[in-house]
Structures are given as structure tokens and as C-alpha cells.
Design a protein around this motif. Structure first.
Motif, PDB file in Angstrom:
ATOM      1  N   ALA A 187       6.289   5.811   0.879  1.00  0.00           N
ATOM      2  CA  ALA A 187       5.535   4.679   1.416  1.00  0.00           C
ATOM      3  C   ALA A 187       4.053   4.791   1.056  1.00  0.00           C
ATOM      4  O   ALA A 187       3.394   3.787   0.747  1.00  0.00           O
ATOM      5  N   ALA A 188       3.524   6.010   1.075  1.00  0.00           N
ATOM      6  CA  ALA A 188       2.120   6.198   0.692  1.00  0.00           C
ATOM      7  C   ALA A 188       1.910   5.844  -0.777  1.00  0.00           C
ATOM      8  O   ALA A 188       0.919   5.200  -1.154  1.00  0.00           O
ATOM      9  N   LEU A 189       2.865   6.255  -1.606  1.00  0.00           N
ATOM     10  CA  LEU A 189       2.742   5.948  -3.043  1.00  0.00           C
ATOM     11  C   LEU A 189       2.890   4.445  -3.282  1.00  0.00           C
ATOM     12  O   LEU A 189       2.186   3.867  -4.119  1.00  0.00           O
ATOM     13  N   ALA A 190       3.788   3.786  -2.536  1.00  0.00           N
ATOM     14  CA  ALA A 190       3.954   2.337  -2.659  1.00  0.00           C
ATOM     15  C   ALA A 190       2.694   1.610  -2.199  1.00  0.00           C
ATOM     16  O   ALA A 190       2.272   0.615  -2.802  1.00  0.00           O
ATOM     17  N   SER A 191       2.068   2.099  -1.122  1.00  0.00           N
ATOM     18  CA  SER A 191       0.812   1.497  -0.653  1.00  0.00           C
ATOM     19  C   SER A 191      -0.282   1.667  -1.693  1.00  0.00           C
ATOM     20  O   SER A 191      -1.102   0.757  -1.914  1.00  0.00           O
ATOM     21  N   LEU A 192      -0.284   2.822  -2.345  1.00  0.00           N
ATOM     22  CA  LEU A 192      -1.267   3.034  -3.414  1.00  0.00           C
ATOM     23  C   LEU A 192      -1.054   2.044  -4.559  1.00  0.00           C
ATOM     24  O   LEU A 192      -2.020   1.544  -5.141  1.00  0.00           O
ATOM     25  N   SER A 193       0.204   1.724  -4.851  1.00  0.00           N
ATOM     26  CA  SER A 193       0.476   0.746  -5.916  1.00  0.00           C
ATOM     27  C   SER A 193      -0.061  -0.638  -5.559  1.00  0.00           C
ATOM     28  O   SER A 193      -0.537  -1.375  -6.419  1.00  0.00           O
ATOM     29  N   LEU A 194      -0.009  -0.979  -4.255  1.00  0.00           N
ATOM     30  CA  LEU A 194      -0.563  -2.272  -3.828  1.00  0.00           C
ATOM     31  C   LEU A 194      -2.078  -2.298  -3.989  1.00  0.00           C
ATOM     32  O   LEU A 194      -2.660  -3.306  -4.399  1.00  0.00           O
ATOM     33  N   VAL A 195      -2.735  -1.194  -3.648  1.00  0.00           N
ATOM     34  CA  VAL A 195      -4.187  -1.112  -3.811  1.00  0.00           C
ATOM     35  C   VAL A 195      -4.557  -1.184  -5.287  1.00  0.00           C
ATOM     36  O   VAL A 195      -5.500  -1.890  -5.680  1.00  0.00           O
ATOM     37  N   VAL A 196      -3.804  -0.465  -6.117  1.00  0.00           N
ATOM     38  CA  VAL A 196      -4.067  -0.496  -7.570  1.00  0.00           C
ATOM     39  C   VAL A 196      -3.868  -1.916  -8.103  1.00  0.00           C
ATOM     40  O   VAL A 196      -4.609  -2.366  -8.987  1.00  0.00           O
ATOM     41  N   ASP A 197      -2.871  -2.625  -7.563  1.00  0.00           N
ATOM     42  CA  ASP A 197      -2.616  -3.994  -8.010  1.00  0.00           C
ATOM     43  C   ASP A 197      -3.813  -4.898  -7.773  1.00  0.00           C
ATOM     44  O   ASP A 197      -4.053  -5.855  -8.516  1.00  0.00           O
ATOM     45  N   LEU A 198      -4.588  -4.617  -6.723  1.00  0.00           N
ATOM     46  CA  LEU A 198      -5.762  -5.440  -6.415  1.00  0.00           C
ATOM     47  C   LEU A 198      -6.967  -5.097  -7.284  1.00  0.00           C
ATOM     48  O   LEU A 198      -7.912  -5.884  -7.369  1.00  0.00           O
ATOM     49  N   TRP A 199      -6.952  -3.935  -7.920  1.00  0.00           N
ATOM     50  CA  TRP A 199      -8.139  -3.482  -8.646  1.00  0.00           C
ATOM     51  C   TRP A 199      -7.932  -3.359 -10.152  1.00  0.00           C
ATOM     52  O   TRP A 199      -8.910  -3.397 -10.910  1.00  0.00           O
ATOM     53  N   ILE A 200      -6.683  -3.190 -10.578  1.00  0.00           N
ATOM     54  CA  ILE A 200      -6.409  -3.019 -12.007  1.00  0.00           C
ATOM     55  C   ILE A 200      -5.568  -4.203 -12.491  1.00  0.00           C
ATOM     56  O   ILE A 200      -4.512  -4.494 -11.913  1.00  0.00           O
ATOM     57  N   PRO A 201      -6.004  -4.892 -13.542  1.00  0.00           N
ATOM     58  CA  PRO A 201      -5.248  -6.064 -14.010  1.00  0.00           C
ATOM     59  C   PRO A 201      -3.846  -5.719 -14.501  1.00  0.00           C
ATOM     60  O   PRO A 201      -2.922  -6.513 -14.344  1.00  0.00           O
ATOM     61  N   SER A 202      -3.662  -4.534 -15.107  1.00  0.00           N
ATOM     62  CA  SER A 202      -2.352  -4.178 -15.662  1.00  0.00           C
ATOM     63  C   SER A 202      -1.334  -3.964 -14.557  1.00  0.00           C
ATOM     64  O   SER A 202      -1.600  -3.271 -13.568  1.00  0.00           O
ATOM     65  N   LYS A 203      -0.158  -4.559 -14.731  1.00  0.00           N
ATOM     66  CA  LYS A 203       0.928  -4.389 -13.758  1.00  0.00           C
ATOM     67  C   LYS A 203       1.829  -3.212 -14.101  1.00  0.00           C
ATOM     68  O   LYS A 203       2.697  -2.847 -13.296  1.00  0.00           O
TER      69      LYS A 203
END
Length: 381
Positions: free
Chosen positions: A52-68
Motif C-alpha cells: 500500500a505504501a508503494l502504491a501510494s508512492l505511485s500516486l504521488v509520482v503520477d502527480l509529479w512525473i508526466p511519464s506513466k
């Protein structure tokens, strides 16, 4: 804070509407929470919490990094960690289907397929290790997610191409309108100034010779033509701010007689020979004939040392307008690429005709022909 979050969501969605990334982010968060809730009975659910922590990190990265792709890799790692704590009817692999759909919709085809392959690999690995049941269902969900995302991407590309085509058409239409207005302004100003200057010159000479009546008549003609030019220019300016051009004061073929008379009064020896009924000439064709005659006579005043011209309008197999004036064969006209010549050619082309301008022996000839229009008019009786 709300404005910052909204801006980040819009950036995460790239060219998609803000609702699209908001829904996908909410869906990812919901699937993550659901996967953790399924594992709460386990004691302790460390793998689930780490996932869950890693998934939450992916959401934060999604807001800051254009690459999916980076988000998809983090989501795949999060699901792999959650599968370490297996549960029946696991919702965690559905996060892979969602991230695959997002990557397919927002990345290139190659990157989208790579994300889909990574997601399938995580599911198959979990199945082989005995931590995931019914892997076929999850693989089908991932493939469906990729297909939906790619369809969204394809629709986006089609919309962008259509938008570019519309912009190109709008630019061409605006360019054509600018050229049309330029032709109208050129014809009105060049014609009016040429005759006005001739009338003013005639008035000056008449005053020098004591012929006050002739001077007054020439000045009256100059005033009339100036007011007429002002009226036409005001209309052109008005049209720029309005889409209604139904009341356009456009001269037609019946006005060629008056045009020739204006030049005659200004001192240009113009003969006009016509064997068609000017009243039967259609309005668009008549407007073109008038403007071509106007521009040709204006060029006679500007370029010819001997202001003499012959205007003929005939209708045999084609409707043909010919304006001829004396031109020294040695010097001739310097060029035929001025805006006036181009304007005449454009007017004729819009009606399926053509204009030829050039020196012939000791004359300068402008010939405008409109094939197939001779039957549309009647011969003069």
C-alpha cells in the motif's frame, strides 16, 4: 492548496480533461484501499501495508512525473508485495489492469505494450507461486484495460488531427478573406485616386486657362468619386466586423458604362464596344468584369504615356473582356506580377476563367475569358 492539487491533476492528465486523471487516481486509491482491507484479518499484514505504501508512492509520482511508465512499475511492485499475503477473490491485480489502461491511453504503443507485459508477468508469477487464484481472469482484465486505453488514445489522436485540420481550414479561409479584402481595397483606392488625380490635374489646367466652368466640373467629378470611394471603404471596414454581407454595394456589369464615362471625363480616350446585354450578365461575373475593367483602365492611367484605351466585351464561344492600350514595344510594362494583375487573375479563377496580360506588338493587352458563360447572357439588340 486546492489550487495546487487541481493543477497537478490537470498536469497528470496531459491533454485529457481534468476529470479523466481525477477518476483514474481515485480508482487507483480505491483499489489499493480495498486490497489492504481484504488483508486486515491477517496478523500482521506487513506485506499488504508495504504494498500500500508503494502504491501510494505511485500516486504521488503520477502527480509529479508526466511519464506513466514509472507509475506502472511502482504499481506492479505494490501488487507483487500484496500477493505475498494471498486472499480469495483478490482485488489487488485489478490495479494492474487500471495502470495498464492508463499507460496505453497516455504513452506510446510500445510503452503501453511493455506495461501490459509487465502486468501479465506479475499475475503469472503470482499464480505460479500459488499466491493467486484464477490468473486467466486477471490476464483478461489486463488485456481489456490495455485495449480500452489504446482506443482512448486512438480517439484522442483522431480528435487532434481533426482539430489541426479545422485550424488549417480556418487559416486558409482567413487568408482568402484577407486577399479578397486586399483586392477590393486596392481596386477602390487605385481607381478612385487615379481618376481623382486626373480630374484635379484637369481642373488646375482649366484654372490656368481661365476655364472656370470646366474646372468646377472636374472638381465636382473628383468629389463624387472620392465620396463613392469613401462609401465603399466604409462598407469594407464594416464587413470586417460582421458576417452579413448580403447588402454589399458591389458594382456589376451594368456599371461598366459609368466607369468608362468617368475615365472619359477625366481625360482618358476610352472606346467601349460591347455586343452583349449587360443586364443579363450574372452578378458575380458582372462584378469580376467590372473590377478587371477598372484595374486595367487604372493601369492605363498609371503606366501609359498616351492615355488611350479600347474596351471590348464579346460573347462567342466564351465571354471575353479585352482592354487594349498603346504601349511602346521597347520599354513595355516592367512586369506583370503586381498586386493588380494578381487580383485580376484571382477574380477570374474563382469563376472558372483566366486572365492574360502582356505586350502584343505596340499594345498592352489584358484579356479575361470565362469559358462556358457565353450562353448565360443575351446579345445586345
Amino acid at each position: 492548496m486546492a489550487a495546487v492539487v487541481r493543477r497537478r491533476i490537470e498536469m497528470a492528465g496531459d491533454d485529457y480533461p481534468p476529470l479523466y486523471p481525477a477518476v483514474t487516481l481515485a480508482g487507483s486509491a480505491g483499489l489499493t484501499i480495498g486490497a489492504v482491507v481484504q488483508r486486515l484479518p491477517l496478523e500482521p499484514p506487513w506485506w499488504a501495508l508495504l504494498g500500500a505504501a508503494l502504491a501510494s508512492l505511485s500516486l504521488v509520482v503520477d502527480l509529479w512525473i508526466p511519464s506513466k511508465v514509472a507509475c506502472a512499475v511502482l504499481a506492479a511492485g505494490a501488487v507483487a508485495l500484496m500477493l505475498m499475503d494471498p486472499v480469495p477473490v483478490d482485488v489487488a491485480p485489478l490495479l494492474l489492469a487500471l495502470t495498464t489502461a492508463i499507460a496505453a491511453a497516455m504513452e506510446s504503443l510500445r510503452r503501453g505494450l511493455a506495461v501490459a507485459a509487465l502486468s501479465v508477468a506479475v499475475v503469472l508469477t503470482g499464480s505460479q507461486s500459488g499466491h493467486l487464484q484464477s490468473p486467466v481472469v486477471y490476464v483478461l482484465a489486463i488485456l481489456c484495460g490495455w485495449l480500452v486505453g489504446y482506443m482512448i488514445l486512438y480517439q484522442k489522436l483522431l480528435s487532434q488531427n481533426e482539430l489541426r485540420d479545422q485550424q488549417a481550414r480556418s487559416e486558409r479561409a482567413a487568408s482568402e478573406e484577407r486577399r479578397r479584402i486586399a483586392r477590393e481595397v486596392h481596386d477602390v483606392i487605385a481607381h478612385s485616386l487615379s481618376i481623382t488625380m486626373l480630374n484635379v490635374t484637369g481642373a488646375r489646367r482649366a484654372l490656368q486657362e481661365g476655364a472656370h466652368d470646366e474646372a468646377l466640373e472636374a472638381l465636382e467629378d473628383a468629389e463624387r468619386l472620392g465620396r463613392q470611394a469613401m462609401t465603399e471603404i466604409r462598407y469594407i471596414v464594416k464587413v470586417l466586423g460582421s458576417s452579413d454581407d448580403s447588402a454589399a454595394p458591389t458594382p456589376g456589369a451594368r456599371d461598366i458604362d459609368r466607369l468608362v464615362d468617368d475615365y472619359r471625363k477625366a481625360g482618358v480616350a476610352v472606346s467601349f464596344d460591347v455586343d452583349v446585354d449587360l443586364e443579363t450578365i450574372p452578378a458575380p461575373l458582372g462584378a469580376a468584369l467590372y473590377r478587371i475593367t477598372q484595374e486595367s483602365l487604372t493601369n492605363v492611367v498609371k503606366h501609359s504615356r498616351n492615355p488611350t484605351a479600347t474596351v471590348t466585351l464579346t460573347a462567342d464561344s466564351d465571354l471575353v473582356l479585352c482592354v487594349r492600350n498603346p504601349c511602346p514595344p521597347v520599354t513595355g510594362r516592367p512586369s506583370t506580377d503586381g498586386s493588380g494583375i494578381d487580383g485580376m487573375k484571382q477574380r477570374a479563377q474563382l469563376l472558372g476563367g483566366f486572365v492574360e496580360a502582356g505586350g502584343q506588338q505596340s499594345s498592352w493587352v489584358v484579356r479575361a475569358a470565362f469559358p462556358g458563360n457565353a450562353d448565360a447572357v443575351r446579345r445586345a439588340g
